[in-house]
Design an enzyme around this catalytic site. Structure first.
Site, PDB file in Angstrom:
ATOM      1  N   ARG A 100      34.285 -58.979 -18.990  1.00  0.00           N
ATOM      2  CA  ARG A 100      34.069 -58.440 -17.630  1.00  0.00           C
ATOM      3  C   ARG A 100      34.546 -59.522 -16.681  1.00  0.00           C
ATOM      4  NH1 ARG A 100      29.113 -55.124 -15.028  1.00  0.00           N
ATOM      5  NH2 ARG A 100      30.195 -53.586 -16.274  1.00  0.00           N
ATOM      6  N   HIS A 127      37.829 -49.737 -15.382  1.00  0.00           N
ATOM      7  CA  HIS A 127      36.574 -49.754 -16.147  1.00  0.00           C
ATOM      8  C   HIS A 127      36.726 -48.691 -17.255  1.00  0.00           C
ATOM      9  CE1 HIS A 127      32.599 -50.756 -17.116  1.00  0.00           C
ATOM     10  NE2 HIS A 127      31.942 -50.372 -16.039  1.00  0.00           N
ATOM     11  N   GLN A 130      33.835 -47.308 -19.499  1.00  0.00           N
ATOM     12  CA  GLN A 130      32.942 -46.485 -18.673  1.00  0.00           C
ATOM     13  C   GLN A 130      33.482 -45.049 -18.606  1.00  0.00           C
ATOM     14  OE1 GLN A 130      29.982 -47.297 -16.511  1.00  0.00           O
ATOM     15  NE2 GLN A 130      29.987 -45.082 -16.703  1.00  0.00           N
ATOM     16  N   ASP A 221      29.958 -43.358  -6.973  1.00  0.00           N
ATOM     17  CA  ASP A 221      29.725 -44.757  -7.336  1.00  0.00           C
ATOM     18  C   ASP A 221      29.426 -45.514  -6.033  1.00  0.00           C
ATOM     19  OD1 ASP A 221      29.579 -47.160  -8.711  1.00  0.00           O
ATOM     20  OD2 ASP A 221      31.755 -47.399  -8.920  1.00  0.00           O
ATOM     21  N   CYS A 260      27.964 -43.912 -12.427  1.00  0.00           N
ATOM     22  CA  CYS A 260      28.061 -44.925 -13.488  1.00  0.00           C
ATOM     23  C   CYS A 260      26.919 -45.935 -13.429  1.00  0.00           C
ATOM     24  CB  CYS A 260      29.415 -45.613 -13.445  1.00  0.00           C
ATOM     25  SG  CYS A 260      29.748 -46.404 -11.878  1.00  0.00           S
ATOM     26  N   ARG A 288      27.176 -45.093 -23.057  1.00  0.00           N
ATOM     27  CA  ARG A 288      27.912 -46.361 -23.100  1.00  0.00           C
ATOM     28  C   ARG A 288      27.769 -46.984 -24.492  1.00  0.00           C
ATOM     29  NH1 ARG A 288      28.726 -48.956 -18.413  1.00  0.00           N
ATOM     30  NH2 ARG A 288      30.338 -49.971 -19.657  1.00  0.00           N
TER      31      ARG A 288
HETATM   32  N1   CP Z   1      28.148 -49.067 -15.018  1.00  0.00           N
HETATM   33  C1   CP Z   1      28.123 -50.360 -15.391  1.00  0.00           C
HETATM   34  O1   CP Z   1      29.135 -50.943 -15.778  1.00  0.00           O
HETATM   35  O2   CP Z   1      26.871 -50.907 -15.366  1.00  0.00           O
HETATM   36  P1   CP Z   1      26.596 -52.483 -15.449  1.00  0.00           P
HETATM   37  O3   CP Z   1      27.261 -53.133 -14.271  1.00  0.00           O
HETATM   38  O4   CP Z   1      25.097 -52.625 -15.413  1.00  0.00           O
HETATM   39  O5   CP Z   1      27.164 -52.988 -16.742  1.00  0.00           O
END
Ligand code: CP
Length: 300
Positions: A100, A127, A130, A221, A260, A288
């Site tokens: 990330r 992402h 996701q 989002d 998300c 997820r």
């Molecule tokens: N949706 C998502 O990626 O959640 P986090 O940021 O908690 O990993």
């Protein structure tokens, strides 16, 4: 060796296989407890996470492997040593890199200098895991993906881009309702639109939320992405017309609502919708885990 850096890497058949494997793993997890036995991965996060971190760590564990979490929130990759050297070290020990990162370039560099699969767990542009979990959730609830009509509302961000990419490959009609100048990335949208054409679906951008009619799925989002310190209050006027509230849900005809997460309740989505009968946001969060298990078993 395959990476998941953008979501453009996989064909429709491969996407469907990833989703089907995730569904099978969800239904009968005991069958997969040794799927990556003895394998390991580095889970490197420059940004905070609840869902992605937890589910990647659990995915390694549930498949018989081991994920090592490397907290990079106080030390961006490339600061202590080069990203190339970082990758060369890690690849002597682990079988996969999950990252990330602030910049998509960081993932591309890890992939270029490493010798194991790299999985994008969120970057400034994409992402992709996701989006796979999102479409698994849609398929579970609606029974299909081809020409399902999804409306995304709010800020065009990395999640929007990945919904367009994965939607185009899976045959979903995606319309992004965003304020003018805040839509999805133009280059990614253009590339994904060509894929949509090949798969018999279409991608659209529209700035008028009164056009949110005859959709199957609503998705929203945060209005301010992670790492951007703009106060939500300061963008409220711009984005409030795109809020997913009960009136919009009723007018849209949508059967399900996704987010998300994390949600900023009563900004991009109201409590009433988030806690309402059409909300599938916690199914989406659960998925997820199953998608990450499926991805790890495919890529490692
Ligand atoms: N949706 C998502 O990626 O959640 P986090 O940021 O908690 O990993």
């Amino acid at each position: 060796m395959r990476h998941l850096l953008t979501g453009f890497e996989f064909s429709q058949d491969e996407y469907l296989e990833i989703l089907e494997t995730a569904a099978a793993m969800k239904a009968e997890p005991h069958k997969y407890t040794e799927a990556i036995k003895g394998k390991s991965g580095a889970i490197m996060f420059e940004k905070p996470s609840l869902r992605t971190r937890t589910t990647f760590e659990l995915a390694f564990y549930r498949l018989g492997g081991h994920g090592v979490y490397l907290d990079l929130q106080n030390g961006e990759l490339g600061k202590r040593e080069t990203i190339a050297d970082y990758a060369r070290n890690l690849c002597r020990w682990v079988d996969c890199l999950v990252g990330r990162v602030y910049s998509q370039k960081t993932l591309e560099e890890l992939a270029a200098y490493g010798s194991v699969p790299v999985i994008n767990a969120l970057s400034d542009l994409y992402h992709p895991a996701q989006a796979m979990a999102d479409y698994l959730t849609v398929k579970e609830h609606l029974g299909k993906l081809q020409n399902v009509k999804l409306a995304y509302l709010g800020d065009g961000n990395n999640v929007t881009n990945s919904l367009c990419v994965a939607g185009a490959i899976l045959g979903v009609d995606v319309t992004c309702f965003c304020p003018q100048g805040s839509g999805p990335d133009v280059q990614i949208f253009t590339q994904a639109s060509e894929l949509a054409r090949q798969h018999g679906c279409k991608l659209c951008v529209d700035s008028d939320p009164s056009h949110v009619r005859n959709f199957d799925v609503l998705y929203t989002d945060t209005w301010v992405s992670m790492g951007d310190n703009t106060p939500l209050e300061s963008v409220k006027k711009k984005y409030m017309p795109y809020q997913v509230n009960q009136q919009l849900v009723d007018a849209s005809g949508a059967q399900i609502v996704l987010h998300c997460l994390p949600a900023h309740r009563n900004y991009e989505i109201t409590d009433e919708v988030m806690d309402g009968s059409k909300s599938v946001v916690f199914d989406e969060a659960e998925n997820r885990l199953h998608i990450h298990m499926s991805l790890l078993s495919k890529l490692i």
